[in-house]
Design a protein around this motif. Structure first.
Motif, PDB file in Angstrom:
ATOM      1  N   GLN A  46       0.835  -1.202   0.000  1.00 35.57           N
ATOM      2  CA  GLN A  46       0.000   0.000   0.000  1.00 35.57           C
ATOM      3  C   GLN A  46       0.875   1.259   0.000  1.00 35.57           C
ATOM      4  N   LYS A  47       0.485   2.214  -0.832  1.00 33.64           N
ATOM      5  CA  LYS A  47       1.295   3.424  -0.988  1.00 33.64           C
ATOM      6  C   LYS A  47       1.491   4.162   0.326  1.00 33.64           C
ATOM      7  N   LYS A  48       0.466   4.208   1.157  1.00 34.82           N
ATOM      8  CA  LYS A  48       0.559   4.988   2.391  1.00 34.82           C
ATOM      9  C   LYS A  48       1.673   4.472   3.294  1.00 34.82           C
ATOM     10  N   TYR A  49       1.847   3.157   3.325  1.00 35.56           N
ATOM     11  CA  TYR A  49       2.911   2.589   4.161  1.00 35.56           C
ATOM     12  C   TYR A  49       4.279   2.747   3.500  1.00 35.56           C
ATOM     13  N   ARG A  50       4.304   2.710   2.168  1.00 37.24           N
ATOM     14  CA  ARG A  50       5.576   2.982   1.487  1.00 37.24           C
ATOM     15  C   ARG A  50       6.025   4.410   1.770  1.00 37.24           C
ATOM     16  N   THR A  51       5.059   5.340   1.770  1.00 29.84           N
ATOM     17  CA  THR A  51       5.379   6.735   2.035  1.00 29.84           C
ATOM     18  C   THR A  51       5.828   6.930   3.478  1.00 29.84           C
ATOM     19  N   GLN A  52       5.131   6.280   4.403  1.00 34.37           N
ATOM     20  CA  GLN A  52       5.458   6.424   5.823  1.00 34.37           C
ATOM     21  C   GLN A  52       6.841   5.873   6.159  1.00 34.37           C
ATOM     22  N   THR A  53       7.184   4.733   5.565  1.00 34.17           N
ATOM     23  CA  THR A  53       8.421   4.043   5.933  1.00 34.17           C
ATOM     24  C   THR A  53       9.598   4.363   5.021  1.00 34.17           C
ATOM     25  N   GLY A  54       9.314   4.845   3.802  1.00 30.82           N
ATOM     26  CA  GLY A  54      10.388   5.053   2.836  1.00 30.82           C
ATOM     27  C   GLY A  54      10.930   3.754   2.284  1.00 30.82           C
ATOM     28  N   LEU A  55      10.137   2.676   2.392  1.00 32.17           N
ATOM     29  CA  LEU A  55      10.551   1.361   1.915  1.00 32.17           C
ATOM     30  C   LEU A  55       9.639   0.890   0.790  1.00 32.17           C
ATOM     31  N   GLY A  68       9.414 -16.578  -5.308  1.00 34.97           N
ATOM     32  CA  GLY A  68      10.209 -17.155  -4.234  1.00 34.97           C
ATOM     33  C   GLY A  68      11.284 -16.252  -3.668  1.00 34.97           C
ATOM     34  N   VAL A  69      11.377 -15.009  -4.118  1.00 35.59           N
ATOM     35  CA  VAL A  69      12.362 -14.089  -3.546  1.00 35.59           C
ATOM     36  C   VAL A  69      11.831 -12.661  -3.629  1.00 35.59           C
ATOM     37  N   ILE A  70      11.942 -11.944  -2.521  1.00 37.35           N
ATOM     38  CA  ILE A  70      11.506 -10.544  -2.427  1.00 37.35           C
ATOM     39  C   ILE A  70      12.599  -9.761  -1.698  1.00 37.35           C
ATOM     40  N   ALA A  71      12.925  -8.596  -2.229  1.00 35.66           N
ATOM     41  CA  ALA A  71      13.825  -7.685  -1.535  1.00 35.66           C
ATOM     42  C   ALA A  71      13.014  -6.529  -0.966  1.00 35.66           C
ATOM     43  N   VAL A  72      13.378  -6.101   0.216  1.00 35.44           N
ATOM     44  CA  VAL A  72      12.819  -4.890   0.830  1.00 35.44           C
ATOM     45  C   VAL A  72      13.895  -3.813   0.719  1.00 35.44           C
ATOM     46  N   LEU A  73      13.571  -2.724   0.037  1.00 34.56           N
ATOM     47  CA  LEU A  73      14.559  -1.687  -0.252  1.00 34.56           C
ATOM     48  C   LEU A  73      14.135  -0.320   0.280  1.00 34.56           C
ATOM     49  N   ARG A  74      15.114   0.527   0.502  1.00 38.99           N
ATOM     50  CA  ARG A  74      14.854   1.921   0.832  1.00 38.99           C
ATOM     51  C   ARG A  74      14.674   2.712  -0.454  1.00 38.99           C
ATOM     52  N   GLN A  75      13.711   3.602  -0.463  1.00 37.16           N
ATOM     53  CA  GLN A  75      13.514   4.482  -1.610  1.00 37.16           C
ATOM     54  C   GLN A  75      14.713   5.429  -1.712  1.00 37.16           C
ATOM     55  N   THR A  76      15.157   5.689  -2.934  1.00 35.35           N
ATOM     56  CA  THR A  76      16.294   6.580  -3.130  1.00 35.35           C
ATOM     57  C   THR A  76      15.790   7.971  -3.488  1.00 35.35           C
TER      58      THR A  76
END
Length: 267
Positions: free
Chosen positions: A22-31, A97-105
């Motif tokens: 969800q966009k709102k959580y991506r915005t809140q966390t920067g991930l 079978g693989v997911i990366a969690v990244l910080r927004q640049t």
């Protein structure tokens, strides 16, 4: 090499990762999340800021060798998760079978403009389809564009569907989300010509000179350029369509124009 195991979808980390759809959580966390072996390999190879990698399946199968070697050299935390956990976090019906969690640049777009010689920028105004946006970024990468600038009315760059559809190209060239009405004038001050696409322009893409600094502005699939952006355009160009098709979608139109720019710059 030993990895931490997570087996429950009720795990707090799993809940946080799943929320990134969800966009709102991506915005809140920067991930944000990136899914798929090739996409995660590209993120690792490019040095993208990876927080964690989730893997389900046999780590000894050889399928994940590049990922395992990459995380070892970069000291990235890896979690072995069950298929149930992977499905819970994944945005796809059939997870790879693989997911990366990244910080927004987040870079400074104004600093980026400095000292560029005859740049080729792709500027996107109101692009809403995730697949189109991803394709446009891939094409910009393919032709060696200097950078891509997304207006605030575009679909979120870190939408999982956008990330997947870039097929790793988002890690190969600079991307910025900006207020175009404020930023296009900054490009002009650097000597860049702002070129807009309209269906009724007097000049075609093949008649335009792309060899000097150019910002190619592509409008939304449904409405074209917004009024405020159209007012900032220095030159308008169109794709000739002698056939009976009414229009091309934004991704195809931008691809034709970017490759014409490449042709002119390499002949």
């Amino acid at each position: 090499m030993r990895f931490e195991q997570i087996t429950s979808v009720k795990n707090n980390r799993v809940k946080d990762w799943a929320a990134l759809k969800q966009k709102k959580y991506r915005t809140q966390t920067g991930l944000y999340i990136a899914e798929g072996v090739r996409l995660v390999e590209d993120a690792l190879a490019s040095g993208a800021p990876i927080e964690a990698i989730l893997v389900s399946g046999d780590l000894q199968s050889g399928r994940y060798d590049k990922i395992v070697n990459g995380v070892a050299s970069q000291n990235i935390q890896v979690y072995e998760v069950t298929e149930q956990v992977m499905e819970h976090v994944s945005d796809t019906k059939t997870p790879q079978g693989v997911i990366a969690v990244l910080r927004q640049t987040i870079g400074d777009p104004h600093d980026f403009l400095e000292n560029k010689t005859d740049p080729l920028y792709l500027v996107l105004d109101g692009i809403q389809d995730p697949g189109n946006l991803g394709t446009m970024i891939r094409t910009a990468d393919a032709v060696g564009a200097t950078g891509v600038f997304l207006g605030k009315t575009c679909v979120d760059l870190y939408n999982p569907k956008v990330v997947r559809s870039t097929m790793g190209s988002m890690y190969h060239l600079p991307l910025f989300e900006v207020d175009l009405e404020l930023f296009l004038p900054a490009m002009k001050r650097q000597g860049v010509r702002v070129v807009g696409t309209t269906t009724d322009a007097d000049k075609t893409v093949f008649q335009h000179d792309f060899t000097i600094g150019t910002a190619l502005v592509i409008g939304s699939e449904a409405h074209g350029l917004s009024a405020g952006i159209a007012d900032l355009v220095d030159h308008s160009i169109a794709l000739p369509m002698p056939g009976q098709a009414e229009s091309l979608n934004a991704a195809i139109a931008s691809s034709v124009m970017l490759y014409e720019a490449l042709r002119q710059r390499t002949k």
